[in-house]
Enzyme design. Sequence first.
Site, PDB file in Angstrom:
ATOM      1  CG  HIS A  11      -1.705  -1.357   1.233  1.00  0.00           C
ATOM      2  ND1 HIS A  11      -2.808  -1.661   0.461  1.00  0.00           N
ATOM      3  CD2 HIS A  11      -1.415  -2.486   1.932  1.00  0.00           C
ATOM      4  CE1 HIS A  11      -3.184  -2.912   0.715  1.00  0.00           C
ATOM      5  NE2 HIS A  11      -2.355  -3.447   1.592  1.00  0.00           N
ATOM      6  CD  GLU A  25      -2.225  -3.667   4.887  1.00  0.00           C
ATOM      7  OE1 GLU A  25      -3.425  -3.391   4.659  1.00  0.00           O
ATOM      8  OE2 GLU A  25      -1.616  -4.605   4.329  1.00  0.00           O
ATOM      9  CG  HIS A  80       0.363  -6.847   2.477  1.00  0.00           C
ATOM     10  ND1 HIS A  80      -0.471  -5.985   1.814  1.00  0.00           N
ATOM     11  CD2 HIS A  80       1.391  -7.121   1.629  1.00  0.00           C
ATOM     12  CE1 HIS A  80       0.019  -5.741   0.606  1.00  0.00           C
ATOM     13  NE2 HIS A  80       1.151  -6.417   0.468  1.00  0.00           N
ATOM     14  CD  GLU A 146      -2.165 -10.142   4.479  1.00  0.00           C
ATOM     15  OE1 GLU A 146      -2.209  -9.268   5.355  1.00  0.00           O
ATOM     16  OE2 GLU A 146      -2.589  -9.965   3.311  1.00  0.00           O
TER      17      GLU A 146
HETATM   18 ZN    ZN Z   1      -2.384  -5.282   2.531  1.00  0.00          ZN
END
Ligand code: ZN
Length: 353
Positions: A11, A25, A80, A146
Amino acid sequence: MTKRIWLDAGHGGHDPGAVANGLQEKKLVLDMVLYAKRYLEANYKGVVVGLTRSTDVFYSLSQRARKANDWKADVFVSAHINAGGGTGFETFAFPGAKGETRRFQQALHDEILTTMRAFGQVTDRGLKQKNLAVVRETRMPAVLTENLFIDTKQDAAKLKDNDFVKAVGEAHARGIAKYLGLQEGENDNPAYEPKPKAYYEKGDSGPKVKEIQQKLIKAGFPLPKYGADGHYGDETVAAVESFQKKYGLAVDGIAGKNTLAKLEEVYKEVTTPKDTRKYRLMTGAFPNAEALTEALERLKKDYGWLTYEKADSTDLNPTYRIVTGTFTGKDTAEKFAEEFRKEYGWTIYVKEA
Ligand SMILES: [Zn+2]
Protein backbone atom coordinates in the site's frame (compact mmCIF):
# COMPACT_ATOMS: atom_id res chain seq x y z
CA MET A 1 28.35 -13.18 -4.23
CA THR A 2 26.22 -10.29 -3.11
CA LYS A 3 22.61 -11.21 -2.46
CA ARG A 4 19.95 -8.84 -3.66
CA ILE A 5 16.92 -8.57 -1.41
CA TRP A 6 13.74 -6.74 -2.39
CA LEU A 7 11.43 -5.56 0.38
CA ASP A 8 7.96 -4.39 -0.54
CA ALA A 9 5.93 -2.41 1.99
CA GLY A 10 2.32 -2.89 0.95
CA HIS A 11 0.00 0.00 0.00
CA GLY A 12 1.08 3.65 0.56
CA GLY A 13 0.05 7.13 -0.50
CA HIS A 14 -3.68 7.36 -1.25
CA ASP A 15 -4.02 3.66 -0.39
CA PRO A 16 -3.78 3.22 3.40
CA GLY A 17 -4.49 -0.54 3.26
CA ALA A 18 -6.43 -1.85 6.23
CA VAL A 19 -7.36 0.76 8.83
CA ALA A 20 -8.71 0.08 12.34
CA ASN A 21 -8.03 0.74 16.01
CA GLY A 22 -6.19 3.95 15.19
CA LEU A 23 -3.70 2.02 13.04
CA GLN A 24 -2.93 2.15 9.33
CA GLU A 25 -1.53 -0.83 7.47
CA LYS A 26 0.60 1.35 5.16
CA LYS A 27 2.46 2.87 8.10
CA LEU A 28 3.03 -0.34 10.04
CA VAL A 29 4.35 -2.29 7.07
CA LEU A 30 6.68 0.56 6.08
CA ASP A 31 8.10 0.53 9.60
CA MET A 32 8.58 -3.24 9.44
CA VAL A 33 10.34 -3.06 6.09
CA LEU A 34 12.64 -0.26 7.21
CA TYR A 35 13.56 -2.18 10.34
CA ALA A 36 14.22 -5.26 8.20
CA LYS A 37 16.45 -3.30 5.82
CA ARG A 38 18.45 -1.76 8.61
CA TYR A 39 18.87 -5.14 10.32
CA LEU A 40 20.06 -6.83 7.14
CA GLU A 41 22.56 -4.10 6.37
CA ALA A 42 23.87 -3.98 9.91
CA ASN A 43 24.25 -7.70 10.54
CA TYR A 44 25.17 -9.53 7.34
CA LYS A 45 27.97 -9.43 4.83
CA GLY A 46 27.35 -9.07 1.12
CA VAL A 47 23.75 -7.95 1.05
CA VAL A 48 22.06 -5.16 -0.78
CA VAL A 49 18.47 -4.24 -0.06
CA GLY A 50 16.08 -2.64 -2.51
CA LEU A 51 12.77 -1.10 -1.46
CA THR A 52 9.56 -0.49 -3.37
CA ARG A 53 9.07 2.53 -1.18
CA SER A 54 10.82 4.17 1.78
CA THR A 55 8.18 6.87 2.19
CA ASP A 56 4.41 7.22 2.01
CA VAL A 57 3.93 6.81 -1.73
CA PHE A 58 1.79 4.52 -3.87
CA TYR A 59 2.87 1.94 -6.46
CA SER A 60 0.61 -0.48 -8.30
CA LEU A 61 1.07 -4.21 -7.77
CA SER A 62 2.56 -4.67 -11.25
CA GLN A 63 4.97 -1.77 -10.71
CA ARG A 64 6.16 -3.44 -7.51
CA ALA A 65 6.88 -6.72 -9.27
CA ARG A 66 8.51 -4.97 -12.23
CA LYS A 67 10.82 -2.94 -9.98
CA ALA A 68 12.07 -6.13 -8.30
CA ASN A 69 12.44 -7.94 -11.64
CA ASP A 70 14.34 -5.06 -13.24
CA TRP A 71 16.59 -4.83 -10.21
CA LYS A 72 17.29 -8.58 -10.52
CA ALA A 73 16.39 -9.33 -6.93
CA ASP A 74 17.25 -12.78 -5.53
CA VAL A 75 14.23 -12.80 -3.23
CA PHE A 76 11.09 -10.71 -2.80
CA VAL A 77 9.06 -10.16 0.37
CA SER A 78 5.88 -8.11 0.60
CA ALA A 79 4.72 -7.14 4.10
CA HIS A 80 1.04 -6.63 4.90
CA ILE A 81 -1.37 -6.51 7.82
CA ASN A 82 -4.53 -8.57 7.65
CA ALA A 83 -8.13 -7.47 8.21
CA GLY A 84 -11.52 -9.07 8.25
CA GLY A 85 -11.95 -10.17 11.81
CA GLY A 86 -9.57 -13.12 12.14
CA THR A 87 -6.46 -13.41 14.24
CA GLY A 88 -2.86 -14.52 13.79
CA PHE A 89 -0.09 -14.80 11.23
CA GLU A 90 0.03 -16.31 7.75
CA THR A 91 2.25 -16.27 4.67
CA PHE A 92 1.43 -16.63 0.97
CA ALA A 93 3.31 -18.00 -2.01
CA PHE A 94 2.09 -18.54 -5.59
CA PRO A 95 -0.19 -21.60 -6.02
CA GLY A 96 1.85 -24.68 -6.86
CA ALA A 97 5.07 -23.09 -5.59
CA LYS A 98 7.55 -25.64 -4.37
CA GLY A 99 11.29 -26.09 -4.10
CA GLU A 100 13.06 -22.79 -3.49
CA THR A 101 9.96 -20.69 -2.98
CA ARG A 102 8.55 -23.22 -0.54
CA ARG A 103 11.85 -23.30 1.38
CA PHE A 104 11.89 -19.51 1.46
CA GLN A 105 8.32 -19.34 2.73
CA GLN A 106 9.09 -21.88 5.46
CA ALA A 107 12.20 -19.99 6.67
CA LEU A 108 10.34 -16.68 6.82
CA HIS A 109 7.23 -18.15 8.35
CA ASP A 110 9.08 -19.95 11.16
CA GLU A 111 11.28 -17.03 12.09
CA ILE A 112 8.47 -14.47 12.17
CA LEU A 113 6.01 -16.68 14.05
CA THR A 114 8.59 -17.58 16.70
CA THR A 115 9.44 -13.90 17.16
CA MET A 116 5.78 -12.86 17.41
CA ARG A 117 5.16 -15.46 20.08
CA ALA A 118 7.77 -13.84 22.33
CA PHE A 119 5.13 -11.10 22.70
CA GLY A 120 2.28 -13.45 23.65
CA GLN A 121 -0.07 -15.95 22.09
CA VAL A 122 -0.26 -15.81 18.27
CA THR A 123 -2.37 -18.09 16.07
CA ASP A 124 -0.49 -19.84 13.27
CA ARG A 125 -2.77 -19.60 10.23
CA GLY A 126 -0.24 -21.51 8.21
CA LEU A 127 1.77 -21.44 4.99
CA LYS A 128 -0.73 -20.66 2.26
CA GLN A 129 -0.84 -20.29 -1.49
CA LYS A 130 -2.82 -17.69 -3.39
CA ASN A 131 -2.77 -16.11 -6.84
CA LEU A 132 -1.62 -12.66 -5.71
CA ALA A 133 -0.13 -10.27 -8.28
CA VAL A 134 3.15 -9.60 -6.50
CA VAL A 135 3.98 -13.29 -6.02
CA ARG A 136 2.73 -14.16 -9.53
CA GLU A 137 4.55 -11.46 -11.48
CA THR A 138 7.89 -11.59 -9.67
CA ARG A 139 10.52 -13.90 -11.17
CA MET A 140 12.37 -14.76 -7.95
CA PRO A 141 11.18 -16.67 -4.85
CA ALA A 142 8.47 -14.36 -3.51
CA VAL A 143 6.44 -14.46 -0.31
CA LEU A 144 3.78 -12.16 1.09
CA THR A 145 3.40 -11.95 4.87
CA GLU A 146 0.15 -11.03 6.65
CA ASN A 147 1.25 -9.84 10.07
CA LEU A 148 -1.78 -10.14 12.37
CA PHE A 149 -5.21 -8.52 12.02
CA ILE A 150 -5.49 -4.77 12.40
CA ASP A 151 -9.21 -4.97 13.23
CA THR A 152 -8.91 -7.55 16.00
CA LYS A 153 -8.32 -6.05 19.45
CA GLN A 154 -5.68 -8.52 20.71
CA ASP A 155 -3.71 -8.30 17.45
CA ALA A 156 -4.00 -4.51 17.27
CA ALA A 157 -2.65 -4.24 20.82
CA LYS A 158 0.57 -5.94 19.64
CA LEU A 159 0.75 -3.81 16.49
CA LYS A 160 0.51 -0.66 18.62
CA ASP A 161 3.75 -1.64 20.35
CA ASN A 162 6.72 -0.34 18.38
CA ASP A 163 8.95 -3.01 19.93
CA PHE A 164 6.69 -5.62 18.35
CA VAL A 165 6.71 -3.93 14.94
CA LYS A 166 10.50 -3.66 15.09
CA ALA A 167 10.89 -7.29 16.18
CA VAL A 168 8.64 -8.49 13.34
CA GLY A 169 10.60 -6.41 10.83
CA GLU A 170 13.86 -7.86 12.10
CA ALA A 171 12.39 -11.37 12.03
CA HIS A 172 11.70 -10.86 8.30
CA ALA A 173 15.41 -10.02 7.96
CA ARG A 174 16.54 -13.13 9.85
CA GLY A 175 14.19 -15.37 7.88
CA ILE A 176 15.60 -14.03 4.62
CA ALA A 177 19.15 -14.42 5.95
CA LYS A 178 18.52 -18.04 6.91
CA TYR A 179 17.09 -18.91 3.52
CA LEU A 180 19.91 -17.20 1.64
CA GLY A 181 22.58 -18.55 4.02
CA LEU A 182 23.91 -15.04 4.63
CA GLN A 183 27.09 -14.74 6.62
CA GLU A 184 26.85 -12.70 9.80
CA GLY A 185 29.17 -9.74 10.14
CA GLU A 186 29.51 -6.17 9.08
CA ASN A 187 28.33 -5.44 5.57
CA ASP A 188 31.65 -4.35 4.12
CA ASN A 189 30.76 -4.21 0.47
CA PRO A 190 31.74 -0.65 -0.49
CA ALA A 191 29.72 -0.82 -3.71
CA TYR A 192 26.56 -0.73 -1.67
CA GLU A 193 27.25 2.14 0.68
CA PRO A 194 24.03 4.12 0.63
CA LYS A 195 24.56 7.46 -1.11
CA PRO A 196 24.67 10.32 1.38
CA LYS A 197 21.43 12.21 1.15
CA ALA A 198 21.03 15.97 1.23
CA TYR A 199 18.09 15.78 3.61
CA TYR A 200 16.32 13.36 5.91
CA GLU A 201 12.62 13.10 6.58
CA LYS A 202 9.91 10.93 8.02
CA GLY A 203 10.27 7.34 6.85
CA ASP A 204 14.07 7.48 6.50
CA SER A 205 16.19 5.19 8.60
CA GLY A 206 19.80 4.22 9.09
CA PRO A 207 23.01 5.39 10.76
CA LYS A 208 22.73 8.99 9.53
CA VAL A 209 19.24 9.30 11.05
CA LYS A 210 20.62 7.86 14.27
CA GLU A 211 23.39 10.46 14.25
CA ILE A 212 20.85 13.27 13.76
CA GLN A 213 18.81 11.89 16.66
CA GLN A 214 21.87 11.68 18.93
CA LYS A 215 22.73 15.29 18.12
CA LEU A 216 19.15 16.43 18.74
CA ILE A 217 19.21 14.78 22.16
CA LYS A 218 22.56 16.41 23.00
CA ALA A 219 21.24 19.75 21.81
CA GLY A 220 18.39 19.48 24.31
CA PHE A 221 15.60 18.00 22.17
CA PRO A 222 14.90 14.64 23.80
CA LEU A 223 13.30 11.61 22.15
CA PRO A 224 11.76 10.10 25.29
CA LYS A 225 9.88 7.22 23.73
CA TYR A 226 12.18 5.69 21.10
CA GLY A 227 15.51 7.43 21.69
CA ALA A 228 18.12 7.42 18.93
CA ASP A 229 16.74 4.32 17.18
CA GLY A 230 17.79 5.31 13.66
CA HIS A 231 14.22 5.54 12.49
CA TYR A 232 12.81 8.93 11.48
CA GLY A 233 9.29 8.69 12.89
CA ASP A 234 6.76 11.09 14.38
CA GLU A 235 8.83 11.65 17.52
CA THR A 236 11.87 12.71 15.48
CA VAL A 237 9.68 14.96 13.32
CA ALA A 238 8.39 16.68 16.48
CA ALA A 239 11.91 17.13 17.89
CA VAL A 240 13.17 18.57 14.58
CA GLU A 241 10.21 20.96 14.53
CA SER A 242 10.97 22.17 18.08
CA PHE A 243 14.59 22.64 17.07
CA GLN A 244 13.62 24.61 13.96
CA LYS A 245 11.25 26.77 15.97
CA LYS A 246 13.87 27.60 18.58
CA TYR A 247 16.50 28.58 16.02
CA GLY A 248 14.20 30.53 13.70
CA LEU A 249 14.32 28.05 10.81
CA ALA A 250 11.44 27.07 8.54
CA VAL A 251 9.38 24.60 10.59
CA ASP A 252 8.76 21.52 8.41
CA GLY A 253 10.11 18.61 10.50
CA ILE A 254 12.57 17.77 7.72
CA ALA A 255 16.29 17.71 8.46
CA GLY A 256 17.41 19.66 5.38
CA LYS A 257 20.59 21.61 4.66
CA ASN A 258 19.92 24.60 6.95
CA THR A 259 18.59 22.48 9.79
CA LEU A 260 21.52 20.05 9.62
CA ALA A 261 24.03 22.93 9.54
CA LYS A 262 22.44 24.61 12.56
CA LEU A 263 22.21 21.30 14.41
CA GLU A 264 25.90 20.69 13.78
CA GLU A 265 26.72 24.15 15.13
CA VAL A 266 24.59 23.74 18.27
CA TYR A 267 25.92 20.23 18.81
CA LYS A 268 29.53 21.42 18.59
CA GLU A 269 28.78 24.22 21.01
CA VAL A 270 27.33 21.93 23.66
CA THR A 271 29.87 19.12 23.27
CA THR A 272 33.13 21.03 22.87
CA PRO A 273 34.69 21.40 26.31
CA LYS A 274 35.36 25.07 27.02
CA ASP A 275 39.07 25.84 27.13
CA THR A 276 39.52 27.97 30.23
CA ARG A 277 43.30 27.91 30.28
CA LYS A 278 45.17 31.22 29.96
CA TYR A 279 47.65 32.03 27.23
CA ARG A 280 49.99 34.91 26.44
CA LEU A 281 51.57 35.95 23.20
CA MET A 282 55.30 36.49 23.07
CA THR A 283 57.17 38.13 20.23
CA GLY A 284 60.45 36.99 18.80
CA ALA A 285 63.52 38.99 19.81
CA PHE A 286 63.83 42.56 18.48
CA PRO A 287 67.36 43.67 17.46
CA ASN A 288 67.73 46.34 20.11
CA ALA A 289 66.03 48.38 22.85
CA GLU A 290 64.91 51.01 20.38
CA ALA A 291 63.09 48.58 18.15
CA LEU A 292 61.50 47.07 21.22
CA THR A 293 60.20 50.43 22.41
CA GLU A 294 58.87 51.23 18.97
CA ALA A 295 57.06 47.89 18.81
CA LEU A 296 55.54 48.46 22.24
CA GLU A 297 54.21 51.83 21.13
CA ARG A 298 52.63 50.41 18.01
CA LEU A 299 50.93 47.72 20.04
CA LYS A 300 49.58 50.15 22.61
CA LYS A 301 48.22 52.31 19.83
CA ASP A 302 46.63 49.46 17.81
CA TYR A 303 45.62 47.11 20.61
CA GLY A 304 45.37 49.42 23.59
CA TRP A 305 42.95 47.14 25.42
CA LEU A 306 45.68 44.57 25.99
CA THR A 307 48.57 44.92 28.43
CA TYR A 308 52.23 44.51 27.44
CA GLU A 309 55.45 43.93 29.24
CA LYS A 310 59.05 43.62 28.23
CA ALA A 311 59.94 39.97 28.56
CA ASP A 312 63.14 40.70 30.47
CA SER A 313 61.14 42.45 33.15
CA THR A 314 59.24 39.18 33.74
CA ASP A 315 62.29 36.90 33.66
CA LEU A 316 60.66 34.98 30.84
CA ASN A 317 63.47 35.88 28.52
CA PRO A 318 66.41 38.22 28.87
CA THR A 319 66.35 39.46 25.26
CA TYR A 320 64.27 42.18 23.62
CA ARG A 321 60.88 40.56 23.53
CA ILE A 322 57.34 41.58 24.42
CA VAL A 323 54.80 39.46 26.25
CA THR A 324 51.12 40.32 26.24
CA GLY A 325 48.45 40.01 28.89
CA THR A 326 46.47 36.80 28.95
CA PHE A 327 43.82 35.35 26.62
CA THR A 328 41.34 32.71 27.71
CA GLY A 329 41.49 29.60 25.54
CA LYS A 330 44.09 28.56 23.03
CA ASP A 331 41.83 29.25 20.04
CA THR A 332 41.46 32.91 21.01
CA ALA A 333 45.19 33.30 21.62
CA GLU A 334 46.01 31.66 18.28
CA LYS A 335 43.58 33.96 16.52
CA PHE A 336 45.31 37.08 17.83
CA ALA A 337 48.75 35.60 17.24
CA GLU A 338 47.84 35.21 13.59
CA GLU A 339 46.50 38.75 13.46
CA PHE A 340 49.72 40.16 14.94
CA ARG A 341 51.86 38.15 12.53
CA LYS A 342 49.93 39.52 9.59
CA GLU A 343 49.79 43.06 10.93
CA TYR A 344 53.43 43.46 11.97
CA GLY A 345 55.31 40.64 10.28
CA TRP A 346 56.81 39.55 13.61
CA THR A 347 57.38 36.12 14.99
CA ILE A 348 54.69 35.44 17.59
CA TYR A 349 54.64 32.55 20.04
CA VAL A 350 51.62 31.34 22.01
CA LYS A 351 52.62 30.41 25.54
CA GLU A 352 50.53 28.91 28.31
CA ALA A 353 50.43 31.45 31.14
ZN1 ZN B 1 -2.38 -5.28 2.53
